[in-house]
Design an enzyme around this catalytic site. Structure first.
Site, PDB file in Angstrom:
ATOM      1  CG  MET A  40      46.553  59.975  56.399  1.00  0.00           C
ATOM      2  SD  MET A  40      45.281  61.749  55.969  1.00  0.00           S
ATOM      3  CE  MET A  40      45.846  61.953  54.068  1.00  0.00           C
ATOM      4  N   GLY A  41      43.162  57.373  54.378  1.00  0.00           N
ATOM      5  CA  GLY A  41      42.605  56.128  53.513  1.00  0.00           C
ATOM      6  C   GLY A  41      41.354  55.706  54.232  1.00  0.00           C
ATOM      7  CE  LYS A  53      37.540  42.925  48.941  1.00  0.00           C
ATOM      8  NZ  LYS A  53      36.862  43.017  50.334  1.00  0.00           N
ATOM      9  NE  ARG A 279      31.282  50.923  56.279  1.00  0.00           N
ATOM     10  CZ  ARG A 279      31.931  50.797  57.332  1.00  0.00           C
ATOM     11  NH1 ARG A 279      32.309  49.514  57.740  1.00  0.00           N
ATOM     12  NH2 ARG A 279      32.941  51.640  57.754  1.00  0.00           N
ATOM     13  CG  HIS A 460      38.656  30.247  21.967  1.00  0.00           C
ATOM     14  ND1 HIS A 460      37.383  29.771  22.752  1.00  0.00           N
ATOM     15  CD2 HIS A 460      39.431  29.231  21.642  1.00  0.00           C
ATOM     16  CE1 HIS A 460      37.585  28.434  23.103  1.00  0.00           C
ATOM     17  NE2 HIS A 460      38.802  28.005  22.068  1.00  0.00           N
TER      18      HIS A 460
END
Length: 477
Positions: A40-41, A53, A279, A460
């Site tokens: 899953m995923g 990451k 890919r 800023h």
């Protein structure tokens, strides 16, 4: 629910694209099922965006803490920095498990039926599912979305053993830290792994078949990125050279040849080799022939701008394809966007994807990001449509926040039309570039001009003022 069907919508593939489509389908009132044979995923969660990451975050901390010169400039001194490879790998694995669980639970919570097994088209509005134990059943749906994703491309002559020669699928597990690793390909995947490995003490040989490093990036960005991400690090580069043959083992033997002439140039022996050559779509065994659909020459599923599958130029009713499998843009967030667009069209709300406004990023240290066209592509568009382009640049070395961080390596480049000022592309290399790019993405989505953007007010001191300065320089030209 549509009369006479088991479901309003069946989605084949539970990656980021399929997940996004399922969530949106439920919000639109569709009874939905999602079919997944593996994890899953999909790639993003299990073998791509998420674990990589995590590795980049950990290795980036090691790089930062070992940069004594940088820390001393901030008034900081620390002793030796040690790390545990397995603990870093565990960080990535644990994150994968968490995100995978969150994704699965979000589908269950909304009432999406999760069906485990291999799903394929079995005729118009029919899907057959083969389960792990060899069982098979067929379900019907008013609409079907194909979201099978992609797999790493391994060029001819390269043998993968998963240990000494491997793709990013195995690389994200960080099972070892080879003393000398060859990385084939200098795109996003190659760059990110070179960042990880070099931070953790590996020697790297980066092999790029094309005549310049980072071939998919804007040239101005690539030049500075090479100077910061590659040249000062323990990275040897071979450009215009391809790996003719890679033989796993100890050592790994790589036969190198000139990409243009195909003549042999060298043989190197390394401890490991990462194959990062892009890919390809995972479009085999989807049953497309049962509805008369042929893949294109690169094995992508042909779709129109609405994500509807096409066959011989005609739309196949009630069949849609999203994500890497259609080849439009191979990014996880693009797949999710396409899933939402497909569902919108399923429920009768005509929508298409604005590909020019979809951003991309490489999570190196510092980061690279872009949205829209490169300067070369913008010039080609201008020649075709009869307008001239212009560019403006600003630099992190003139930004107060970047100077406060002592992270002044960076550039922002804006590409726009001379006549209307419409922004066509923005490219950033520098600290937090992946976060900064979304302001530019929104500007391109709304077809804004540099004239209007130059009058926006930025807080800023922030890094976002690098973009502000680029817009202001554009109208001053």
């Amino acid at each position: 629910m549509s009369q006479g069907y088991d479901y309003d919508l069946v989605i084949i593939g539970a990656g980021v694209g399929g997940h996004g489509a399922a969530l949106h389908a439920v919000s639109c009132g569709l009874k939905t099922a999602i079919i997944e044979a593996a994890d899953m995923g999909g790639t993003c969660v299990n073998r791509g965006c998420i674990p990589s990451k995590a590795l980049l975050a950990a290795s980036g901390r090691v790089r930062e803490l070992r940069n004594a010169h940088h820390l001393k400039s901030l008034g900081i001194q620390i002793g030796s920095v040690e790390f545990d490879r397995q603990a870093i790998a565990n960080h990535a694995n644990n994150l994968v498990s968490k995100i995978q669980g969150d994704l699965t639970n979000s589908l269950k919570r909304l009432g999406v039926d999760i069906i485990r097994g291999w799903g394929k088209i079995a005729g118009m509005q029919k899907v057959s599912i083969t389960t792990g134990d060899g069982g098979e059943k067929t379900i019907t749906a008013k609409d079907i979305i194909l979201s099978p994703g992609s797999i790493p491309f391994v060029p001819p002559g390269i043998e993968i053993d998963g240990k000494t020669v491997f793709t990013s699928d195995q690389g994200v597990k960080l099972e070892s830290l080879p003393e000398w690793v060859a990385i084939i390909g200098s795109g996003y995947i190659g760059l990110e792994f070179s960042d990880i490995y070099s931070a953790l003490g590996c020697e790297i040989t980066l092999i790029e078949a094309l005549d310049q490093l980072m071939p998919g990036f804007d040239r101005d960005i690539a030049k500075l990125a090479e100077r910061v991400l590659i040249t000062p690090r323990d990275i040897e580069t071979k450009v215009g050279i391809y790996a003719k043959k890679v033989i796993p083992g100890s050592p790994v033997v790589i036969e190198l040849a000139d990409f243009k002439t195909k003549e042999d140039v060298d043989v190197i022996e390394v401890d490991a080799c990462l194959v990062a050559t892009g890919r390809i779509p995972a479009t085999k065994n989807l049953g497309l022939e049962s509805v008369g659909v042929e893949l294109d020459r690169r094995n992508f599923i042909p779709v129109d701008d609405r994500m509807a599958v096409r066959s011989a130029g005609e739309v196949v009713p009630h069949l849609w394809a999203i994500g890497d499998a259609n080849g439009k843009i191979m990014l996880a967030h693009a797949a999710s966007a396409q899933g939402i667009i497909a569902v919108e069209n399923i429920v009768g709300r005509e929508r298409i994807v604005d590909y020019r406004s979809i951003p991309a990023a490489a999570f190196t240290h510092p980061e690279v990001s872009y949205v829209g066209l490169t300067e070369t592509a913008a010039k080609e568009l201008g020649q075709a449509e009869g307008f001239e382009i212009a560019t403006s640049r600003s630099y992190f070395k003139g930004n107060s926040k970047a100077l406060a961080e002592n992270e002044a390596d960076g550039i922002a480049k804006v590409i726009y039309r001379k006549d209307t000022g419409e922004v066509l592309g923005v490219h950033i290399f520098g600290l937090h570039a992946s976060d900064m790019i979304h302001e530019a993405s929104a500007a391109i989505a709304n077809r804004q001009s540099v004239q209007s953007l130059a009058h926006l007010v930025h807080a800023h001191p922030t890094l976002s003022e690098v973009l502000d300065e680029a817009y202001k320089r554009a109208i001053a030209i």
